[in-house]
Design a protein around this motif. Structure first.
Motif, PDB file in Angstrom:
ATOM      1  N   ARG A 171       0.827  -1.219   0.000  1.00  0.00           N
ATOM      2  CA  ARG A 171       0.000   0.000   0.000  1.00  0.00           C
ATOM      3  C   ARG A 171       0.856   1.262   0.000  1.00  0.00           C
ATOM      4  N   THR A 172       2.175   1.080   0.152  1.00  0.00           N
ATOM      5  CA  THR A 172       3.078   2.234   0.144  1.00  0.00           C
ATOM      6  C   THR A 172       3.259   2.716  -1.280  1.00  0.00           C
ATOM      7  N   GLY A 173       2.678   3.848  -1.614  1.00  0.00           N
ATOM      8  CA  GLY A 173       2.738   4.361  -2.983  1.00  0.00           C
ATOM      9  C   GLY A 173       3.499   5.669  -3.077  1.00  0.00           C
ATOM     10  N   GLN A 174       3.366   6.319  -4.223  1.00  0.00           N
ATOM     11  CA  GLN A 174       4.090   7.555  -4.461  1.00  0.00           C
ATOM     12  C   GLN A 174       3.520   8.726  -3.655  1.00  0.00           C
ATOM     13  N   ASN A 175       2.319   8.568  -3.113  1.00  0.00           N
ATOM     14  CA  ASN A 175       1.713   9.680  -2.373  1.00  0.00           C
ATOM     15  C   ASN A 175       2.020   9.616  -0.881  1.00  0.00           C
ATOM     16  N   THR A 176       2.892   8.711  -0.472  1.00  0.00           N
ATOM     17  CA  THR A 176       3.242   8.594   0.938  1.00  0.00           C
ATOM     18  C   THR A 176       4.571   9.274   1.217  1.00  0.00           C
ATOM     19  N   LYS A 177       4.807   9.581   2.471  1.00  0.00           N
ATOM     20  CA  LYS A 177       6.044  10.255   2.847  1.00  0.00           C
ATOM     21  C   LYS A 177       7.245   9.318   2.770  1.00  0.00           C
ATOM     22  N   ILE A 178       7.012   8.033   2.989  1.00  0.00           N
ATOM     23  CA  ILE A 178       8.088   7.044   2.896  1.00  0.00           C
ATOM     24  C   ILE A 178       7.855   6.199   1.660  1.00  0.00           C
ATOM     25  N   LYS A 179       8.746   6.277   0.688  1.00  0.00           N
ATOM     26  CA  LYS A 179       8.577   5.569  -0.568  1.00  0.00           C
ATOM     27  C   LYS A 179       8.737   4.062  -0.378  1.00  0.00           C
ATOM     28  N   GLY A 180       8.270   3.303  -1.387  1.00  0.00           N
ATOM     29  CA  GLY A 180       8.234   1.854  -1.286  1.00  0.00           C
ATOM     30  C   GLY A 180       9.574   1.215  -0.989  1.00  0.00           C
ATOM     31  N   ASP A 181      10.648   1.628  -1.722  1.00  0.00           N
ATOM     32  CA  ASP A 181      11.946   1.002  -1.519  1.00  0.00           C
ATOM     33  C   ASP A 181      12.516   1.334  -0.145  1.00  0.00           C
ATOM     34  N   ALA A 182      12.285   2.578   0.310  1.00  0.00           N
ATOM     35  CA  ALA A 182      12.760   2.975   1.636  1.00  0.00           C
ATOM     36  C   ALA A 182      12.013   2.216   2.725  1.00  0.00           C
ATOM     37  N   ALA A 183      10.704   2.027   2.531  1.00  0.00           N
ATOM     38  CA  ALA A 183       9.901   1.295   3.522  1.00  0.00           C
ATOM     39  C   ALA A 183      10.378  -0.150   3.638  1.00  0.00           C
ATOM     40  N   ILE A 184      10.651  -0.779   2.490  1.00  0.00           N
ATOM     41  CA  ILE A 184      11.145  -2.154   2.495  1.00  0.00           C
ATOM     42  C   ILE A 184      12.474  -2.247   3.232  1.00  0.00           C
ATOM     43  N   ALA A 185      13.383  -1.301   2.942  1.00  0.00           N
ATOM     44  CA  ALA A 185      14.698  -1.311   3.588  1.00  0.00           C
ATOM     45  C   ALA A 185      14.583  -1.123   5.094  1.00  0.00           C
ATOM     46  N   MET A 186      13.725  -0.196   5.530  1.00  0.00           N
ATOM     47  CA  MET A 186      13.563   0.078   6.954  1.00  0.00           C
ATOM     48  C   MET A 186      12.985  -1.122   7.692  1.00  0.00           C
ATOM     49  N   ILE A 187      11.915  -1.697   7.126  1.00  0.00           N
ATOM     50  CA  ILE A 187      11.286  -2.854   7.764  1.00  0.00           C
ATOM     51  C   ILE A 187      12.227  -4.043   7.757  1.00  0.00           C
ATOM     52  N   SER A 188      12.936  -4.232   6.644  1.00  0.00           N
ATOM     53  CA  SER A 188      13.848  -5.369   6.503  1.00  0.00           C
ATOM     54  C   SER A 188      14.949  -5.333   7.560  1.00  0.00           C
ATOM     55  N   VAL A 189      15.664  -4.214   7.617  1.00  0.00           N
ATOM     56  CA  VAL A 189      16.786  -4.094   8.553  1.00  0.00           C
ATOM     57  C   VAL A 189      16.289  -4.070   9.999  1.00  0.00           C
ATOM     58  N   GLY A 190      15.205  -3.342  10.238  1.00  0.00           N
ATOM     59  CA  GLY A 190      14.684  -3.224  11.605  1.00  0.00           C
ATOM     60  C   GLY A 190      14.253  -4.553  12.195  1.00  0.00           C
ATOM     61  N   THR A 191      13.460  -5.315  11.440  1.00  0.00           N
ATOM     62  CA  THR A 191      12.960  -6.596  11.966  1.00  0.00           C
ATOM     63  C   THR A 191      14.082  -7.629  12.078  1.00  0.00           C
ATOM     64  N   LEU A 192      15.056  -7.586  11.162  1.00  0.00           N
ATOM     65  CA  LEU A 192      16.186  -8.514  11.246  1.00  0.00           C
ATOM     66  C   LEU A 192      16.992  -8.257  12.512  1.00  0.00           C
ATOM     67  N   ALA A 193      17.255  -6.984  12.803  1.00  0.00           N
ATOM     68  CA  ALA A 193      18.024  -6.631  13.993  1.00  0.00           C
ATOM     69  C   ALA A 193      17.260  -6.969  15.273  1.00  0.00           C
ATOM     70  N   ILE A 194      15.971  -6.631  15.293  1.00  0.00           N
ATOM     71  CA  ILE A 194      15.163  -6.916  16.485  1.00  0.00           C
ATOM     72  C   ILE A 194      15.049  -8.421  16.715  1.00  0.00           C
ATOM     73  N   GLY A 195      14.862  -9.180  15.623  1.00  0.00           N
ATOM     74  CA  GLY A 195      14.778 -10.638  15.753  1.00  0.00           C
ATOM     75  C   GLY A 195      16.042 -11.234  16.323  1.00  0.00           C
ATOM     76  N   TYR A 196      17.187 -10.766  15.829  1.00  0.00           N
ATOM     77  CA  TYR A 196      18.477 -11.276  16.334  1.00  0.00           C
ATOM     78  C   TYR A 196      18.673 -10.900  17.799  1.00  0.00           C
TER      79      TYR A 196
END
Length: 284
Positions: free
Chosen positions: A86-111
């Motif tokens: 649902r992250t589109g061009q009209n959001t403050k956080i773009k799709g690729d940035a959202a993926i990177a943030m969620i990816s790194v954040g959840t990986l670190a928290i999980g570890y």
């Protein structure tokens, strides 16, 4: 050659090997169906992002001592998949940035959670199994096989039933919405089945290698074929073949299952690139 066939025949006497092959083929089939859509929508990296989400959810489930972590991991992964799609061009956080943030954040928290709430003495082994698959595909129970079968059939059924809608949303979401198609609903359906595939694929190739299982078959098919249907069919065939060959090679050679399956996909991709180049030269 005869010796290898006899060895494989002996291995297939064990139920866990048969279970692994069944689930592996189903996962490969589902991953390849979605891979074409994700590549064309430029969401190729979403598989990696969601796999890290699943890793974090798995760590939390382990800390909570849940007997069936799928019941926790799946809803969390679905929610994150919906948020990412649902992250589109009209959001403050773009799709690729959202993926990177969620990816790194959840990986670190999980570890972090796995270190703080270590459930076993072999923490490194547990993390390696989740991230790279290791031999987890060979330790499936009958219940897990049936669960994988049901979820795989759901993914395949949804893709077949909504094929035309998925096709329209894939190529031009705005046009699909303008012509009366419920683009948001079909994006939601896509998010759910993507999450299903990610959770299933963790058993085969692990959290870090899931993107390869989604992307490589689609990219291989695109080297040779140009239509959506032809690419999808070829992608399924390539993915199932690579999963089967990779798992058989892993059983015979004693190599990690996930890495061997991905290596088979890389080899096939190179061959398809060569075939595509030769075809273009022949036409010119």
């Amino acid at each position: 050659m005869i010796g290898m066939l006899n060895q494989l025949s002996a291995y297939f006497q064990f139920p866990f090997v048969r279970y692994a092959m069944i689930v592996g083929v189903l996962i490969a089939m589902c991953s390849s169906l979605l891979g074409v859509t994700l590549v064309l929508k430029r969401y190729s990296f979403i598989g990696s992002g969601l796999s890290h989400v699943a890793f974090g959810a798995t760590a939390i489930a382990a800390a909570m001592n849940l007997t069936n972590n799928v019941l926790f991991v799946l809803p969390v992964t679905i929610i994150c998949a919906i948020l990412l799609l649902r992250t589109g061009q009209n959001t403050k956080i773009k799709g690729d940035a959202a993926i990177a943030m969620i990816s790194v954040g959840t990986l670190a928290i999980g570890y972090l959670i796995m270190n703080v709430f270590a459930a076993s003495a072999n923490l490194a082994g547990d993390i390696c199994t989740i991230l790279f698959g290791a031999l987890s595909i060979l330790t499936l129970t009958r219940t897990e096989v049936w669960l994988s079968l049901v979820l795989s059939l759901v993914v395949i059924a949804v893709f077949v039933l909504f094929y035309n809608k998925i096709f329209s949303v894939t190529f031009d979401e705005d046009f699909a919405a303008a012509t009366g198609n419920r683009a948001k609903l079909y994006n939601l359906i896509l998010a759910v089945i993507i999450a299903l595939v990610i959770v299933l694929a963790m058993n085969l190739v692990g959290a870090l290698l899931i993107s390869a299982l989604v992307i490589f078959p689609a990219m291989s098919a695109m080297r040779v074929f140009k239509t959506f249907k032809a690419v999808t069919v070829c992608s399924v065939i390539v993915s199932v073949a690579c999963a089967s060959l990779g798992m058989l090679a892993s059983i015979l050679a004693g190599t990690p299952v996930g890495s061997t399956v991905v290596a088979a996909n890389v080899l096939i991709f190179i061959l398809f690139c060569i075939a595509g180049l030769l075809t273009r030269r022949a036409k010119s």
